[in-house]
Scaffold this active site. Structure first.
Site, PDB file in Angstrom:
ATOM      1  N   GLY A 174      -0.021   0.485  -9.107  1.00  0.00           N
ATOM      2  CA  GLY A 174       0.090   1.879  -9.512  1.00  0.00           C
ATOM      3  C   GLY A 174       1.419   2.421  -9.033  1.00  0.00           C
ATOM      4  O   GLY A 174       2.297   1.668  -8.624  1.00  0.00           O
ATOM      5  N   THR A 175       1.531   3.724  -9.114  1.00  0.00           N
ATOM      6  CA  THR A 175       2.771   4.360  -8.706  1.00  0.00           C
ATOM      7  C   THR A 175       2.944   4.318  -7.196  1.00  0.00           C
ATOM      8  O   THR A 175       4.053   4.334  -6.691  1.00  0.00           O
ATOM      9  CB  THR A 175       2.750   5.830  -9.167  1.00  0.00           C
ATOM     10  OG1 THR A 175       2.170   5.860 -10.475  1.00  0.00           O
ATOM     11  CG2 THR A 175       4.140   6.387  -9.239  1.00  0.00           C
ATOM     12  N   PHE A 176       1.839   4.279  -6.489  1.00  0.00           N
ATOM     13  CA  PHE A 176       1.942   4.421  -5.045  1.00  0.00           C
ATOM     14  C   PHE A 176       1.516   3.202  -4.257  1.00  0.00           C
ATOM     15  O   PHE A 176       1.573   3.206  -3.037  1.00  0.00           O
ATOM     16  CB  PHE A 176       1.136   5.647  -4.603  1.00  0.00           C
ATOM     17  CG  PHE A 176       1.631   6.887  -5.278  1.00  0.00           C
ATOM     18  CD1 PHE A 176       2.777   7.511  -4.828  1.00  0.00           C
ATOM     19  CD2 PHE A 176       0.991   7.390  -6.384  1.00  0.00           C
ATOM     20  CE1 PHE A 176       3.271   8.628  -5.460  1.00  0.00           C
ATOM     21  CE2 PHE A 176       1.479   8.521  -7.031  1.00  0.00           C
ATOM     22  CZ  PHE A 176       2.622   9.138  -6.569  1.00  0.00           C
ATOM     23  N   SER A 177       1.093   2.176  -4.945  1.00  0.00           N
ATOM     24  CA  SER A 177       0.700   0.977  -4.219  1.00  0.00           C
ATOM     25  C   SER A 177       0.629  -0.220  -5.152  1.00  0.00           C
ATOM     26  O   SER A 177       0.608  -0.077  -6.362  1.00  0.00           O
ATOM     27  CB  SER A 177      -0.677   1.180  -3.579  1.00  0.00           C
ATOM     28  OG  SER A 177      -1.682   1.006  -4.553  1.00  0.00           O
ATOM     29  N   VAL A 223      -1.829  -3.720  -5.265  1.00  0.00           N
ATOM     30  CA  VAL A 223      -3.004  -4.310  -4.625  1.00  0.00           C
ATOM     31  C   VAL A 223      -3.057  -5.794  -4.969  1.00  0.00           C
ATOM     32  O   VAL A 223      -2.867  -6.194  -6.117  1.00  0.00           O
ATOM     33  CB  VAL A 223      -4.293  -3.581  -5.058  1.00  0.00           C
ATOM     34  CG1 VAL A 223      -5.519  -4.201  -4.387  1.00  0.00           C
ATOM     35  CG2 VAL A 223      -4.216  -2.091  -4.721  1.00  0.00           C
ATOM     36  N   LYS A 277      -3.924  -3.744   0.045  1.00  0.00           N
ATOM     37  CA  LYS A 277      -3.239  -2.638  -0.630  1.00  0.00           C
ATOM     38  C   LYS A 277      -1.929  -2.359   0.099  1.00  0.00           C
ATOM     39  O   LYS A 277      -1.922  -1.885   1.228  1.00  0.00           O
ATOM     40  CB  LYS A 277      -4.142  -1.394  -0.636  1.00  0.00           C
ATOM     41  CG  LYS A 277      -3.485  -0.179  -1.291  1.00  0.00           C
ATOM     42  CD  LYS A 277      -4.506   0.945  -1.540  1.00  0.00           C
ATOM     43  CE  LYS A 277      -3.833   2.172  -2.155  1.00  0.00           C
ATOM     44  NZ  LYS A 277      -4.769   3.218  -2.555  1.00  0.00           N
ATOM     45  N   ASP A 323      -9.110  12.306  -7.147  1.00  0.00           N
ATOM     46  CA  ASP A 323      -8.654  11.372  -8.179  1.00  0.00           C
ATOM     47  C   ASP A 323      -9.827  10.516  -8.667  1.00  0.00           C
ATOM     48  O   ASP A 323      -9.712   9.296  -8.799  1.00  0.00           O
ATOM     49  CB  ASP A 323      -7.517  10.505  -7.614  1.00  0.00           C
ATOM     50  CG  ASP A 323      -6.653   9.880  -8.714  1.00  0.00           C
ATOM     51  OD1 ASP A 323      -6.779  10.292  -9.893  1.00  0.00           O
ATOM     52  OD2 ASP A 323      -5.866   8.966  -8.408  1.00  0.00           O
TER      53      ASP A 323
HETATM   54  P1  ADP Z   1      -3.615   3.242  -6.248  1.00  0.00           P
HETATM   55  O1  ADP Z   1      -3.482   4.323  -5.222  1.00  0.00           O
HETATM   56  O2  ADP Z   1      -2.333   2.544  -6.505  1.00  0.00           O
HETATM   57  O3  ADP Z   1      -4.300   3.702  -7.491  1.00  0.00           O
HETATM   58  P2  ADP Z   1      -6.120   1.911  -5.580  1.00  0.00           P
HETATM   59  O4  ADP Z   1      -6.642   1.961  -4.190  1.00  0.00           O
HETATM   60  O5  ADP Z   1      -6.785   2.772  -6.581  1.00  0.00           O
HETATM   61  O6  ADP Z   1      -4.551   2.134  -5.555  1.00  0.00           O
HETATM   62  O7  ADP Z   1      -6.198   0.417  -6.096  1.00  0.00           O
HETATM   63  C1  ADP Z   1      -5.649   0.063  -7.359  1.00  0.00           C
HETATM   64  C2  ADP Z   1      -6.533  -0.966  -8.035  1.00  0.00           C
HETATM   65  O8  ADP Z   1      -6.661  -2.131  -7.223  1.00  0.00           O
HETATM   66  C3  ADP Z   1      -7.970  -0.492  -8.268  1.00  0.00           C
HETATM   67  O9  ADP Z   1      -8.075   0.218  -9.479  1.00  0.00           O
HETATM   68  C4  ADP Z   1      -8.723  -1.798  -8.303  1.00  0.00           C
HETATM   69  O10 ADP Z   1      -8.642  -2.403  -9.568  1.00  0.00           O
HETATM   70  C5  ADP Z   1      -7.966  -2.660  -7.303  1.00  0.00           C
HETATM   71  N1  ADP Z   1      -8.624  -2.578  -5.991  1.00  0.00           N
HETATM   72  C6  ADP Z   1      -8.411  -1.661  -5.018  1.00  0.00           C
HETATM   73  N2  ADP Z   1      -9.184  -1.898  -3.946  1.00  0.00           N
HETATM   74  C7  ADP Z   1      -9.922  -2.996  -4.254  1.00  0.00           C
HETATM   75  C8  ADP Z   1     -10.932  -3.755  -3.567  1.00  0.00           C
HETATM   76  N3  ADP Z   1     -11.316  -3.448  -2.330  1.00  0.00           N
HETATM   77  N4  ADP Z   1     -11.468  -4.812  -4.204  1.00  0.00           N
HETATM   78  C9  ADP Z   1     -11.069  -5.143  -5.436  1.00  0.00           C
HETATM   79  N5  ADP Z   1     -10.137  -4.497  -6.131  1.00  0.00           N
HETATM   80  C10 ADP Z   1      -9.562  -3.429  -5.554  1.00  0.00           C
HETATM   81 MG    MG Z   2      -6.216   4.309  -7.836  1.00  0.00          MG
END
Ligand code: ADP
Ligand code: MG
Ligand code: ZN
Length: 560
Positions: free
Chosen positions: A57-60, A62, A80, A167
């Site tokens: 995403g824009t901020f991370s 994963v 993350k 969000d």
């Molecule tokens: P962002 O702030 O960049 O949106 P997220 O925490 O929403 O970050 O994580 C982005 C994506 O990574 C999620 O939509 C999901 O698909 C995947 N993700 C995040 N955490 C997990 C997790 N614990 N297990 C599996 N997938 C994850």
């Molecule tokens: Mg997210």
């Protein structure tokens, strides 16, 4: 001897990289991102084999990783990696949300956190999940009912702690269809209610971290640090590189080295196979005490403001602060406010556009109102879209309503808006323009809509979009059918190939739809939907009330 650990690390990294290469399934750019992550936090290589990138995403970013546990088993984790420019306060607050409320009640837990200089990696148990966009057409009604129930449980839990997630959307609520597991993730935009139990959210909320633009830490002439706003539209270099551009790897902005000391993430002992030490949630396996202190930057605030064309707009909308005393200048937020600024107009001049659908020069010259405005336009509540300064947990309930609307109609995303005013216009096409204006008045805003839009019957709307009923049986207004309505997934605001909606979004046969339970949807679900999509946050249903809704009467044993 001193270099020995580094040599081992180097070898580990090399080995991991080689393993990935052998498997040779991941694209080169992902491979490079993984190498980069090992490079910036070398410790990771001692514990994890990073397998793939699963989210960006824009901020991370994963990553999926695996680790050998002390019991000899291999377990999967999600790593993350927050963008290095994330504000330390923001990061610490995100972590605190996860550590205090996570690991139970459908909220993702946290296992550990790594930090080296400005790089932070949050380690969570990996949860396999399906993207809603891929499965929305094949979900049965029972699956939808369960999904919403579990989302409401997660919301009730975080709201109890005074966390506003801000969000809520399917990509932040992971769903494993096979195991029927659910997990709310991503507290990167979370804020606290006035009585929040999350200490860092009190700090994140404090006024000094808000403002029209991004904040940046600078040292003044005495060497003291202070936060100053970045000029509007300043693009964060790391944000800019939304897709793996090399710029991401360039040196972080110089202010980072000043702020990094502020982040004291104390992960007190080694991780895996150990139980959580956090006194507030000792029942959660795998979570670890992580503490942090300091400073924030609203995610939303670094997002460049988009300039959108108004040409294809269904209706033109204007929102204004409905301040009877007219002491504070009303804030106008319309697409035309993005036009080149007229020469400065004295604030003492009176506005000539009040309650019209134009924006006068006086209003164009006014400053933006400061109000939290996080999230994704299509999921934002009317009070968020109109920048109402008092926002509470009700904003998450609205987003849950949009998700339910999406799942019932089989259209995802339902509201596909590129900015807040388009989003508001789309809400009005469903909930009615008069109703929206009236609700806005109650929370101190006025909305003017150039066209009167009737409120739609939610059942008829959802059934039509799902292809359960014909679109020319006269139950939906002709204007709605002729328009590129918000739920039409094929619609693209910017595309010339804009076609009128096709009613049947579903390719399922009647027999299949029957099998999936779509012909026997109870009234209760539309009643709940109506209460979630209450335009007025003051009367909108809360998560704990929603869990008591008759729709879930057979699930009450799961409620407590
Ligand atoms: P962002 O702030 O960049 O949106 P997220 O925490 O929403 O970050 O994580 C982005 C994506 O990574 C999620 O939509 C999901 O698909 C995947 N993700 C995040 N955490 C997990 C997790 N614990 N297990 C599996 N997938 C994850
Ligand atoms: Mg997210
Ligand atoms: Zn005006």
């Amino acid at each position: 001897m001193e270099t020995a650990p580094n040599v081992t690390l180097q070898r580990n990294i090399q080995k991991n990289v080689e393993t990935n290469k052998c498997k040779n399934k991941i694209p080169r750019d992902v491979e490079m991102d993984i190498e980069y992550l090992y490079e910036v936090i070398p410790q990771l290589s001692q514990i994890f084999r990073i397998i793939d990138k699963i989210g960006e995403g824009t901020f991370s970013s994963v990553y999926l990783a695996e680790a050998q546990m002390t019991d000899g088993l291999t377990r999967k984790f999600a790593l993350k990696h927050l963008i290095p420019t994330s504000h330390p306060m923001r990061i610490a607050a995100e972590l605190q949300c996860l550590t205090v409320v996570g690991g139970t009640e459908n909220v993702m837990g946290v296992t550990y956190c790594f930090r080296k200089e400005h790089h932070v990696v949050i380690v969570m148990p990996y949860m396999e999940h399906q993207a809603i966009v891929d499965i929305v057409g094949s979900l049965t009604f029972e699956e939808v009912r369960h999904y919403i129930f579990h989302l409401l449980k997660a919301l009730r839990h975080i709201h109890k702690f005074g966390i506003i997630h801000r969000d809520i959307k399917p990509t932040n609520f992971l769903f494993n269809r096979q195991t029927k597991e659910y997990a709310l993730v991503d507290f990167g935009l979370a804020q606290g209610t006035p009585d929040t139990q999350i200490e860092l959210l009190k700090v994140v909320k404090s006024k000094s971290y808000k403002g029209g633009g991004a904040l940046r830490m600078v040292e003044d002439s005495l060497g003291k640090q202070k936060l100053v706003p970045l000029p509007p539209n300043t693009r964060n270099p790391a944000v800019h590189s939304s897709t793996k551009a090399p710029v991401k790897r360039s040196c972080p902005p110089s202010h980072i080295k000043h702020t990094k000391e502020l982040l004291a993430l104390k992960a007190s002992r080694s991780v895996f196979g150990e139980r959580n030490l956090n006194s507030t949630n000792s029942h959660k396996p795998g979570s670890e005490k992580v503490e942090g202190q300091m400073l924030k930057q609203d995610k939303d605030e670094v997002v460049p403001r988009k300039i959108v064309s108004t040409k294809r707009r269904l209706v033109s909308v204007k929102t204004a602060l409905n301040d009877q005393k007219q002491k504070d200048p009303p804030v106008i937020s319309t697409p035309s406010a993005q036009k080149p600024k007229p020469s400065a107009v004295s604030q003492s001049l009176t506005c000539s556009c009040h309650m019209t659908d134009r924006v006068c020069n006086v209003c164009l010259s006014r400053k933006q109102q400061v109000a939290p405005r996080a999230g994704t336009p299509g999921f934002r509540a009317p009070e968020v879209l109109t920048k109402c300064p008092n926002q509470g947990t009700a904003i998450d309930m609205w987003s849950a309503g949009v998700i339910l609307l999406s799942l019932l109609s089989g259209r995802y995303p339902f509201f596909k808006a590129s900015d807040d005013l388009i989003a508001l216009a789309q809400i009005m096409t469903i909930r009615g323009s008069k109703e929206t204006s009236e609700a806005a008045n109650k929370f101190g805003k006025s909305i003017v809509c150039s066209q009167e839009l009737p409120r739609l019957d939610l059942r008829i709307l959802c059934e039509t979009l799902r292809g359960l009923r014909s679109c020319d049986d006269g139950s939906l207004p002709a204007e709605f059918l002729a328009s590129h309505h918000p739920g039409d997934v094929k619609r693209d605001v910017g595309s010339p190939a804009n076609k009128p909606m096709s009613c049947s979004g579903s390719l399922k046969s009647s027999a299949e739809l029957q099998e999936m339970g779509w012909y026997n949807v109870p009234d209760e679900v539309y009643d709940l939907l109506d209460k979630l999509l209450d335009l007025n946050p003051a009367t909108r249903i809360t998560a704990s009330m929603a869990l008591q809704h008759p729709l879930f009467k057979d699930m009450t044993d799961l409620v407590m």
